[in-house]
Design a protein around this motif. Sequence first.
Motif, mmCIF file in Angstrom:
data_model
loop_
_atom_site.group_PDB
_atom_site.id
_atom_site.type_symbol
_atom_site.label_atom_id
_atom_site.label_comp_id
_atom_site.label_asym_id
_atom_site.label_seq_id
_atom_site.Cartn_x
_atom_site.Cartn_y
_atom_site.Cartn_z
ATOM 1 N N THR A 132 -7.043 -4.490 -22.279
ATOM 2 C CA THR A 132 -8.388 -4.123 -22.735
ATOM 3 C C THR A 132 -9.452 -4.719 -21.821
ATOM 4 O O THR A 132 -10.446 -4.057 -21.475
ATOM 5 C CB THR A 132 -8.603 -4.605 -24.177
ATOM 6 O OG1 THR A 132 -7.556 -4.087 -25.015
ATOM 7 C CG2 THR A 132 -9.945 -4.138 -24.711
ATOM 8 N N GLN A 133 -9.268 -5.966 -21.410
ATOM 9 C CA GLN A 133 -10.222 -6.604 -20.503
ATOM 10 C C GLN A 133 -10.266 -5.883 -19.151
ATOM 11 O O GLN A 133 -11.345 -5.703 -18.571
ATOM 12 C CB GLN A 133 -9.853 -8.070 -20.310
ATOM 13 C CG GLN A 133 -10.073 -8.940 -21.545
ATOM 14 C CD GLN A 133 -9.579 -10.361 -21.357
ATOM 15 O OE1 GLN A 133 -8.864 -10.662 -20.388
ATOM 16 N NE2 GLN A 133 -9.923 -11.243 -22.275
ATOM 17 N N GLN A 134 -9.115 -5.477 -18.666
ATOM 18 C CA GLN A 134 -9.083 -4.743 -17.406
ATOM 19 C C GLN A 134 -9.782 -3.393 -17.538
ATOM 20 O O GLN A 134 -10.487 -2.950 -16.614
ATOM 21 C CB GLN A 134 -7.631 -4.536 -16.962
ATOM 22 C CG GLN A 134 -6.932 -5.808 -16.527
ATOM 23 C CD GLN A 134 -5.471 -5.586 -16.176
ATOM 24 O OE1 GLN A 134 -4.937 -4.486 -16.362
ATOM 25 N NE2 GLN A 134 -4.809 -6.612 -15.676
ATOM 26 N N GLU A 135 -9.603 -2.753 -18.684
ATOM 27 C CA GLU A 135 -10.258 -1.467 -18.907
ATOM 28 C C GLU A 135 -11.782 -1.625 -18.955
ATOM 29 O O GLU A 135 -12.526 -0.822 -18.382
ATOM 30 C CB GLU A 135 -9.750 -0.868 -20.223
ATOM 31 C CG GLU A 135 -10.268 0.520 -20.514
ATOM 32 C CD GLU A 135 -9.711 1.088 -21.812
ATOM 33 O OE1 GLU A 135 -10.165 2.168 -22.225
ATOM 34 O OE2 GLU A 135 -8.825 0.425 -22.408
ATOM 35 N N VAL A 136 -12.250 -2.669 -19.632
ATOM 36 C CA VAL A 136 -13.693 -2.928 -19.713
ATOM 37 C C VAL A 136 -14.258 -3.252 -18.332
ATOM 38 O O VAL A 136 -15.340 -2.773 -17.945
ATOM 39 C CB VAL A 136 -13.975 -4.073 -20.702
ATOM 40 C CG1 VAL A 136 -15.445 -4.483 -20.655
ATOM 41 C CG2 VAL A 136 -13.602 -3.660 -22.124
ATOM 42 N N ALA A 137 -13.532 -4.073 -17.558
ATOM 43 C CA ALA A 137 -13.981 -4.431 -16.217
ATOM 44 C C ALA A 137 -14.049 -3.199 -15.312
ATOM 45 O O ALA A 137 -14.976 -3.059 -14.502
ATOM 46 C CB ALA A 137 -13.056 -5.485 -15.618
ATOM 47 N N GLN A 138 -13.071 -2.294 -15.459
ATOM 48 C CA GLN A 138 -13.071 -1.076 -14.658
ATOM 49 C C GLN A 138 -14.257 -0.185 -15.002
ATOM 50 O O GLN A 138 -14.915 0.380 -14.107
ATOM 51 C CB GLN A 138 -11.749 -0.317 -14.886
ATOM 52 C CG GLN A 138 -11.622 0.991 -14.137
ATOM 53 C CD GLN A 138 -11.517 0.798 -12.646
ATOM 54 O OE1 GLN A 138 -11.220 -0.294 -12.176
ATOM 55 N NE2 GLN A 138 -11.756 1.850 -11.885
ATOM 56 N N LYS A 139 -14.573 -0.082 -16.278
ATOM 57 C CA LYS A 139 -15.721 0.730 -16.685
ATOM 58 C C LYS A 139 -17.030 0.113 -16.190
ATOM 59 O O LYS A 139 -17.940 0.843 -15.761
ATOM 60 C CB LYS A 139 -15.737 0.870 -18.208
ATOM 61 C CG LYS A 139 -14.637 1.766 -18.750
ATOM 62 C CD LYS A 139 -14.719 1.885 -20.262
ATOM 63 C CE LYS A 139 -13.613 2.789 -20.794
ATOM 64 N NZ LYS A 139 -13.652 2.908 -22.278
ATOM 65 N N ASP A 140 -17.139 -1.218 -16.259
ATOM 66 C CA ASP A 140 -18.342 -1.883 -15.751
ATOM 67 C C ASP A 140 -18.503 -1.651 -14.259
ATOM 68 O O ASP A 140 -19.616 -1.417 -13.766
ATOM 69 C CB ASP A 140 -18.274 -3.388 -16.039
ATOM 70 C CG ASP A 140 -18.412 -3.691 -17.523
ATOM 71 O OD1 ASP A 140 -18.913 -2.822 -18.266
ATOM 72 O OD2 ASP A 140 -18.015 -4.794 -17.939
ATOM 73 N N TRP A 141 -17.402 -1.717 -13.526
ATOM 74 C CA TRP A 141 -17.450 -1.483 -12.080
ATOM 75 C C TRP A 141 -17.885 -0.053 -11.779
ATOM 76 O O TRP A 141 -18.708 0.188 -10.873
ATOM 77 C CB TRP A 141 -16.090 -1.759 -11.453
ATOM 78 C CG TRP A 141 -16.063 -1.542 -9.971
ATOM 79 C CD1 TRP A 141 -16.414 -2.432 -9.004
ATOM 80 C CD2 TRP A 141 -15.677 -0.343 -9.286
ATOM 81 N NE1 TRP A 141 -16.267 -1.865 -7.760
ATOM 82 C CE2 TRP A 141 -15.824 -0.590 -7.902
ATOM 83 C CE3 TRP A 141 -15.222 0.902 -9.707
ATOM 84 C CZ2 TRP A 141 -15.532 0.365 -6.945
ATOM 85 C CZ3 TRP A 141 -14.941 1.863 -8.747
ATOM 86 C CH2 TRP A 141 -15.088 1.592 -7.380
ATOM 87 N N GLN A 142 -17.346 0.909 -12.521
ATOM 88 C CA GLN A 142 -17.726 2.304 -12.311
ATOM 89 C C GLN A 142 -19.204 2.521 -12.625
ATOM 90 O O GLN A 142 -19.898 3.260 -11.909
ATOM 91 C CB GLN A 142 -16.856 3.213 -13.182
ATOM 92 C CG GLN A 142 -15.415 3.320 -12.716
ATOM 93 C CD GLN A 142 -14.580 4.191 -13.625
ATOM 94 O OE1 GLN A 142 -15.025 4.590 -14.705
ATOM 95 N NE2 GLN A 142 -13.362 4.487 -13.212
ATOM 96 N N ARG A 143 -19.697 1.887 -13.679
ATOM 97 C CA ARG A 143 -21.102 2.037 -14.043
ATOM 98 C C ARG A 143 -22.012 1.449 -12.957
ATOM 99 O O ARG A 143 -23.016 2.064 -12.576
ATOM 100 C CB ARG A 143 -21.349 1.357 -15.383
ATOM 101 C CG ARG A 143 -22.730 1.575 -15.938
ATOM 102 C CD ARG A 143 -22.806 1.292 -17.424
ATOM 103 N NE ARG A 143 -22.235 -0.002 -17.755
ATOM 104 C CZ ARG A 143 -21.109 -0.174 -18.443
ATOM 105 N NH1 ARG A 143 -20.408 0.879 -18.849
ATOM 106 N NH2 ARG A 143 -20.662 -1.384 -18.721
#
Length: 216
Positions: A132-143
Amino acid sequence: MLNLSSLSFEELLQLRNRVGTKAYQQMTCGKKAPYHTKVKTKQRQSKQGPLEFSAKNPVPFLRQVVSAKKKVHRDPRFDDLSGEYSPEVFEKTYSFLNSIKEREKEMVQKQLKKSRNAEQQENLQQLLKRMTQQEVAQKDWQRRREKELALKKQQREQAQQGRKPFYLKKSEKRKLELAEKYAELKRSGKLESFLSKKRKRNAIKDKRRLPFRKDI
């Protein structure tokens, strides 16, 4: 047989040059000159196998050595053959990994529901939390990446129109990111929890900075 003892050294050389070395040795020694036999080699049983030499024949003084090709290991991260790193191309090429990660996360969630072992449940919970943390970090990076691209596009448009483009400093970018983060937390209803945790962390830091006094 010709009596060669009466001939001088110069006459012997002339005789050898005239009749040849092989005939000259037959005249002087009375036998055929020795000749080198070709070393017979057996055929390889496989391409990777070594050559086999007969033990009856002498080993030649000069042997032909086949140099083996040295394996050159390369790191694709620092090799020019791999090309230049482009986040857009990388994200587009490996976009299929997102669906694989989603399926893996669903499998972990199903295993966690079915599991009755306390140790296994703890391991699965840690794994699920990490995913879940990796998924959140990936979304933040994309944003953040999308905002940077939008800003660059705006700068190019201003340059084409003849206006001077503006460039934000790192401190200004940081402030904008914090403002957007607070706005996102407020929309999701997690702002108070975030501020409470931040106040606790700041209080612990302030307490550590205070000088230690012994009771008198």
